[in-house]
Design an enzyme around this catalytic site. Structure first.
Site, PDB file in Angstrom:
ATOM      1  N   ARG A  50      37.317   2.214 -51.689  1.00 15.76           N
ATOM      2  CA  ARG A  50      36.079   1.615 -52.189  1.00 15.76           C
ATOM      3  C   ARG A  50      35.133   2.735 -52.604  1.00 15.76           C
ATOM      4  O   ARG A  50      34.358   3.239 -51.783  1.00 15.76           O
ATOM      5  CB  ARG A  50      35.438   0.741 -51.114  1.00 15.76           C
ATOM      6  CG  ARG A  50      36.306  -0.442 -50.694  1.00 15.76           C
ATOM      7  CD  ARG A  50      35.666  -1.179 -49.531  1.00 15.76           C
ATOM      8  NE  ARG A  50      36.443  -2.353 -49.129  1.00 15.76           N
ATOM      9  CZ  ARG A  50      36.135  -3.138 -48.103  1.00 15.76           C
ATOM     10  NH1 ARG A  50      35.061  -2.849 -47.359  1.00 15.76           N
ATOM     11  NH2 ARG A  50      36.885  -4.179 -47.802  1.00 15.76           N
ATOM     12  N   ASP A  52      31.989   4.720 -54.207  1.00 12.46           N
ATOM     13  CA  ASP A  52      30.556   4.435 -54.204  1.00 12.46           C
ATOM     14  C   ASP A  52      29.984   4.395 -55.625  1.00 12.46           C
ATOM     15  O   ASP A  52      30.650   4.751 -56.598  1.00 12.46           O
ATOM     16  CB  ASP A  52      29.803   5.498 -53.399  1.00 12.46           C
ATOM     17  CG  ASP A  52      30.082   5.414 -51.912  1.00 12.46           C
ATOM     18  OD1 ASP A  52      30.443   4.321 -51.432  1.00 12.46           O
ATOM     19  OD2 ASP A  52      29.937   6.451 -51.232  1.00 12.46           O
ATOM     20  N   ARG A 202      31.640  13.978 -50.342  1.00  8.28           N
ATOM     21  CA  ARG A 202      30.374  14.470 -50.892  1.00  8.28           C
ATOM     22  C   ARG A 202      29.611  15.315 -49.877  1.00  8.28           C
ATOM     23  O   ARG A 202      28.900  16.263 -50.243  1.00  8.28           O
ATOM     24  CB  ARG A 202      29.524  13.290 -51.374  1.00  8.28           C
ATOM     25  CG  ARG A 202      30.080  12.632 -52.642  1.00  8.28           C
ATOM     26  CD  ARG A 202      29.356  11.341 -52.964  1.00  8.28           C
ATOM     27  NE  ARG A 202      27.926  11.547 -53.101  1.00  8.28           N
ATOM     28  CZ  ARG A 202      27.033  10.548 -53.069  1.00  8.28           C
ATOM     29  NH1 ARG A 202      27.438   9.293 -52.882  1.00  8.28           N
ATOM     30  NH2 ARG A 202      25.755  10.814 -53.212  1.00  8.28           N
TER      31      ARG A 202
END
Length: 257
Positions: A50, A52, A202
């Site tokens: 999933r 972002d 990230r």
């Protein structure tokens, strides 16, 4: 109901991530709407990851169940027709075994991150890289990245809204490389694991950038990992340089016979 595996490419900028949301544009939502054009009913597809808001897909994998026996070629072509003008493409469509599951059958996910270092604003790469203006020390970043490889408690590099049951994950690879481009330098991060925590990649890249810029030392990275505290993380980098690049399975559904 025949099951089909889809390999999907998308530009993440216009979407609020992969997962379907009420009244918000998402990649899953547009693909399910396209499926409903082909077989009018509610469709629910499952994906390997999933992503972002703003994150891109190069090799996202999803599966769908259809009532008709579609030719994989025709199904892929029809979906691409109904996905226009969204920046989403079904690059491969194959008939999959009934027990294939895009998420639960996956053995490894591979993410790719791109940083562009140059003074002039990015034009052709705008929205596809994280642009900075200063050079980075690749050797220092790799030394810090090596500390993250293996099985660790990654609480420091986990979003506070992460829903995973445990912060303990095994990172298989975090390779940093430097590529000269016209007018600048790109720094590439190849990150691989069976699964990831929310914002883990990230968080890694944002912190490694600080090491490469000289604001953090390799010892600072070691201390951040050992702290098991989100407050010890460096800055979380923006999403536009991140790509879900590849998903591995015990038997590759897209392998050519």
């Amino acid at each position: 109901m025949p099951r089909y595996a889809l390999k999907i490419e998308y530009h993440g900028a216009p979407f609020n991530g992969w997962q379907r949301q009420v009244d918000l544009p998402t990649v899953q939502g547009f693909i399910e709407t396209a499926l409903a054009r082909l077989e009018p009913r509610a469709h629910t597809i499952a994906a390997a990851g999933r992503t972002d808001t703003g994150v891109h897909g190069l090799g996202q994998v999803a599966h769908c169940d259809m009532e008709r026996d579609w030719s994989p070629f025709r199904l892929g072509e029809a979906l691409n027709y109904h996905l226009k003008p969204q920046p989403i493409a079904i690059t491969e469509c194959v008939l999959a075994p009934d027990d294939f599951h895009a998420r639960f059958s996956a053995l490894e996910r591979r993410y790719h991150f791109r940083i562009l270092s140059r003074r002039a604003p990015a034009v052709h790469q705008a929205g596809l890289v994280w642009q900075i203006k200063h050079p980075l020390d690749v050797e220092a970043m790799q030394a810090a990245a090596d500390l993250l490889v293996g099985k660790h408690d990654f609480t420091t590099f986990r979003s506070t809204i992460c829903q995973a049951e445990s912060p303990i994950k095994t990172l298989d690879r975090l390779k940093v490389s430097e590529v000269e481009t016209l007018g600048g330098t790109e720094y590439h991060f190849d990150v691989r694991a069976r699964s990831f925590l929310h914002n883990q990649v990230r968080s890694f890249v944002g912190t490694l950038e600080r090491v490469g810029a000289g604001s953090w030392s390799v010892a600072d990275m070691a201390a951040a990992l050992a702290a098991k505290d989100r407050a010890a993380c460096g800055p979380v980098c923006p999403p536009q340089g991140l790509y879900l690049a590849h998903v591995s399975y015990p038997v590759d559904p897209f392998a050519k016979a």
